[in-house]
Design a protein around this motif. Structure first.
Motif, PDB file in Angstrom:
ATOM      1  N   ILE A 288     -88.066 -27.089  51.697  1.00 34.82           N
ATOM      2  CA  ILE A 288     -88.867 -28.154  52.310  1.00 34.82           C
ATOM      3  C   ILE A 288     -89.039 -27.886  53.807  1.00 34.82           C
ATOM      4  CG2 ILE A 288     -86.962 -29.711  52.929  1.00 34.82           C
ATOM      5  CD1 ILE A 288     -88.744 -32.021  51.863  1.00 34.82           C
ATOM      6  N   LEU A 289     -88.188 -27.023  54.385  1.00 35.98           N
ATOM      7  CA  LEU A 289     -88.276 -26.685  55.807  1.00 35.98           C
ATOM      8  C   LEU A 289     -89.092 -25.422  56.058  1.00 35.98           C
ATOM      9  CD1 LEU A 289     -84.584 -27.341  56.950  1.00 35.98           C
ATOM     10  CD2 LEU A 289     -86.515 -28.925  56.897  1.00 35.98           C
ATOM     11  N   GLN A 290     -89.514 -24.750  55.007  1.00 39.64           N
ATOM     12  CA  GLN A 290     -90.303 -23.541  55.190  1.00 39.64           C
ATOM     13  C   GLN A 290     -91.743 -23.900  55.551  1.00 39.64           C
ATOM     14  OE1 GLN A 290     -89.816 -21.079  51.734  1.00 39.64           O
ATOM     15  NE2 GLN A 290     -87.611 -20.848  52.035  1.00 39.64           N
ATOM     16  N   THR A 291     -92.466 -22.920  56.051  1.00 40.61           N
ATOM     17  CA  THR A 291     -93.808 -23.176  56.585  1.00 40.61           C
ATOM     18  C   THR A 291     -94.924 -22.802  55.623  1.00 40.61           C
ATOM     19  OG1 THR A 291     -93.755 -21.003  57.646  1.00 40.61           O
ATOM     20  CG2 THR A 291     -93.049 -22.880  58.977  1.00 40.61           C
ATOM     21  N   SER A 292     -94.585 -22.511  54.371  1.00 46.14           N
ATOM     22  CA  SER A 292     -95.610 -22.051  53.436  1.00 46.14           C
ATOM     23  C   SER A 292     -96.556 -23.172  53.001  1.00 46.14           C
ATOM     24  CB  SER A 292     -94.952 -21.422  52.202  1.00 46.14           C
ATOM     25  OG  SER A 292     -94.060 -22.338  51.595  1.00 46.14           O
ATOM     26  N   THR A 293     -96.068 -24.412  52.965  1.00 48.39           N
ATOM     27  CA  THR A 293     -96.914 -25.533  52.559  1.00 48.39           C
ATOM     28  C   THR A 293     -96.778 -26.683  53.548  1.00 48.39           C
ATOM     29  OG1 THR A 293     -95.130 -26.412  51.147  1.00 48.39           O
ATOM     30  CG2 THR A 293     -96.766 -24.976  50.107  1.00 48.39           C
ATOM     31  N   GLU A 294     -97.836 -27.476  53.652  1.00 48.33           N
ATOM     32  CA  GLU A 294     -97.816 -28.622  54.558  1.00 48.33           C
ATOM     33  C   GLU A 294     -96.910 -29.717  53.984  1.00 48.33           C
ATOM     34  OE1 GLU A 294    -100.930 -31.709  56.789  1.00 48.33           O
ATOM     35  OE2 GLU A 294    -101.524 -30.609  54.999  1.00 48.33           O
ATOM     36  N   PRO A 295     -96.038 -30.295  54.811  1.00 50.73           N
ATOM     37  CA  PRO A 295     -95.162 -31.353  54.312  1.00 50.73           C
ATOM     38  C   PRO A 295     -95.952 -32.618  53.979  1.00 50.73           C
ATOM     39  CG  PRO A 295     -94.935 -31.119  56.687  1.00 50.73           C
ATOM     40  CD  PRO A 295     -95.796 -29.986  56.225  1.00 50.73           C
ATOM     41  N   THR A 296     -95.386 -33.421  53.087  1.00 51.27           N
ATOM     42  CA  THR A 296     -96.042 -34.675  52.710  1.00 51.27           C
ATOM     43  C   THR A 296     -95.518 -35.852  53.510  1.00 51.27           C
ATOM     44  OG1 THR A 296     -94.419 -35.020  50.943  1.00 51.27           O
ATOM     45  CG2 THR A 296     -96.451 -33.865  50.365  1.00 51.27           C
ATOM     46  N   TYR A 297     -94.470 -35.622  54.293  1.00 50.37           N
ATOM     47  CA  TYR A 297     -93.865 -36.709  55.056  1.00 50.37           C
ATOM     48  C   TYR A 297     -94.356 -36.693  56.499  1.00 50.37           C
ATOM     49  CZ  TYR A 297     -90.724 -36.621  51.053  1.00 50.37           C
ATOM     50  OH  TYR A 297     -90.208 -36.630  49.774  1.00 50.37           O
TER      51      TYR A 297
END
Length: 371
Positions: A288-297
């Protein structure tokens, strides 16, 4: 009368069917939890073994204030949270597997998140400098030269979700918005200080200056220091490598140090790699801390997630460290070191810099004599 009896009969049948359905759902949840805790794949699902998981649930209950809800146990809430941060899945995925509404999954996620934040003082402790780290004390490459060093410090980028108008402030080296997170760690790869919330465009030197002077600062005992890379200012509390000399370990693989400054840089790099390794293990454990996908929060929740993951990291480094993961990260860092040089901080001509240069030169002198 017949109509009333018919209505009561249908209500009774409907209630019975609903109860059967709810019992079936509860059975599904119980079977899922048994599979998570009792399976050999427990680590793959929640990033830790059964014993570490159950101990964590106890910690969150006793020290984090987490409680059972009317329909969900502490274990279920924690398992959902760990799977979300450990696999970067959406609430709707957990909603499907646990037969919960998206709102319920979200509520449980935030309950566990808040409980983990309550453990911050217990798991994110800054060193008092009274003892020499054993990784230095027990290694003649580092002792007594680095006896006053208490850890390593660096920054890492974590992707964030921000309004479009704020995106330029958070877009630094990456083409997408990130925040620049400052962290310090001990040489056993446990985080001792974490500062979140800075825009991705902010420089490392600017962030560390803020950390040293804010209300809840990065504390460096008198006469002690952290190791930092060239992106940080040279200060008595932040010892950086010599510029213009070889630094990364890969550069010394076939050619040993040729002068005192190269020897210092080589050993400085060996010790400072602990913070890069800590970041690497953290992000591999918690995608969840990686930069591959945009966070939802949103950014406020994302900040809490970063702190919570650092707390979990420290907990697992004691309870369930996973040496294979650590070795994998160290191997990757050894290969990648030297391929990309970070930005260098501007030189500062002041008394702090002069004192720091004196500390560094004293280390270099004694080290070269015994080399």
């Amino acid at each position: 009368m017949n109509s009333e009896m018919s209505t009561l009969l249908w209500e009774s049948v409907a209630t019975h069917v609903i109860n059967l359905y709810l019992d079936q759902i509860e059975k599904v949840r119980n079977e899922l939890m048994k599979h998570i805790i009792g399976s050999e794949r427990c680590y793959d699902i929640i990033r830790m073994g059964p014993k570490a998981f159950l101990n964590l649930c106890t910690l969150l209950r006793d020290h984090g204030g987490l409680t059972h809800t009317r329909g969900a146990s502490i274990e279920e809430q924690v398992a959902k949270f760990l799977h979300i941060v450990g696999h970067n899945v959406r609430n709707r995925v957990m909603s499907f597997f646990f037969r919960r509404s998206g709102e319920t999954v979200s509520r449980h996620f935030h309950r566990v998140l808040d409980a983990l934040i309550e453990l911050e003082d217990k798991f994110l402790k800054q060193p008092d400098g009274t003892q020499v780290p054993p990784e230095i004390l027990n290694n003649n490459r580092f002792y007594p030269y680095f006896k006053d060093c208490i850890g390593a410090i660096d920054c890492t980028h974590v992707r964030v979700k921000v309004p479009i108008e704020l995106a330029p402030r958070y877009r630094g080296r990456k083409y997408y918005p990130t925040q620049n997170v400052l962290a310090a760690c001990s040489f056993d790869l446990k985080f001792t200080y974490v500062l979140v919330g800075w825009e991705g465009a902010a420089s490392d030197s600017r962030i560390v200056k803020s950390a040293l002077t804010r209300r809840y600062p990065l504390k460096v005992p008198q006469g002690k220091y952290y190791l930092a890379d060239a992106g940080f200012p040279l200060k008595p509390c932040l010892i950086t490598p010599y510029r213009g000399e070889r630094y990364h370990l890969q550069e010394y693989s076939r050619n040993p140090p040729r002068n005192p400054r190269e020897l210092f840089n080589n050993r400085h790099s060996s010790l400072r790699m602990s913070i890069e390794c800590a970041f690497g293990v953290l992000k591999k454990r918690f995608p969840i801390l990686q930069t591959s996908t945009e966070p939802t929060y949103g950014i406020k929740t994302q900040n809490k997630i970063i702190i919570a993951c650092c707390i979990l990291h420290n907990y697992l480094m004691s309870e369930d460290p996973n040496q294979n993961l650590i070795d994998e990260v160290r191997h990757e860092l050894t290969i990648e070191s030297g391929l990309q040089e970070g930005h260098q901080a501007q030189r500062e001509n002041n008394d702090d810099t002069a004192r720091a240069e004196l500390v560094r030169d004293n280390v270099v002198g004694s080290m070269w004599i015994t080399y």
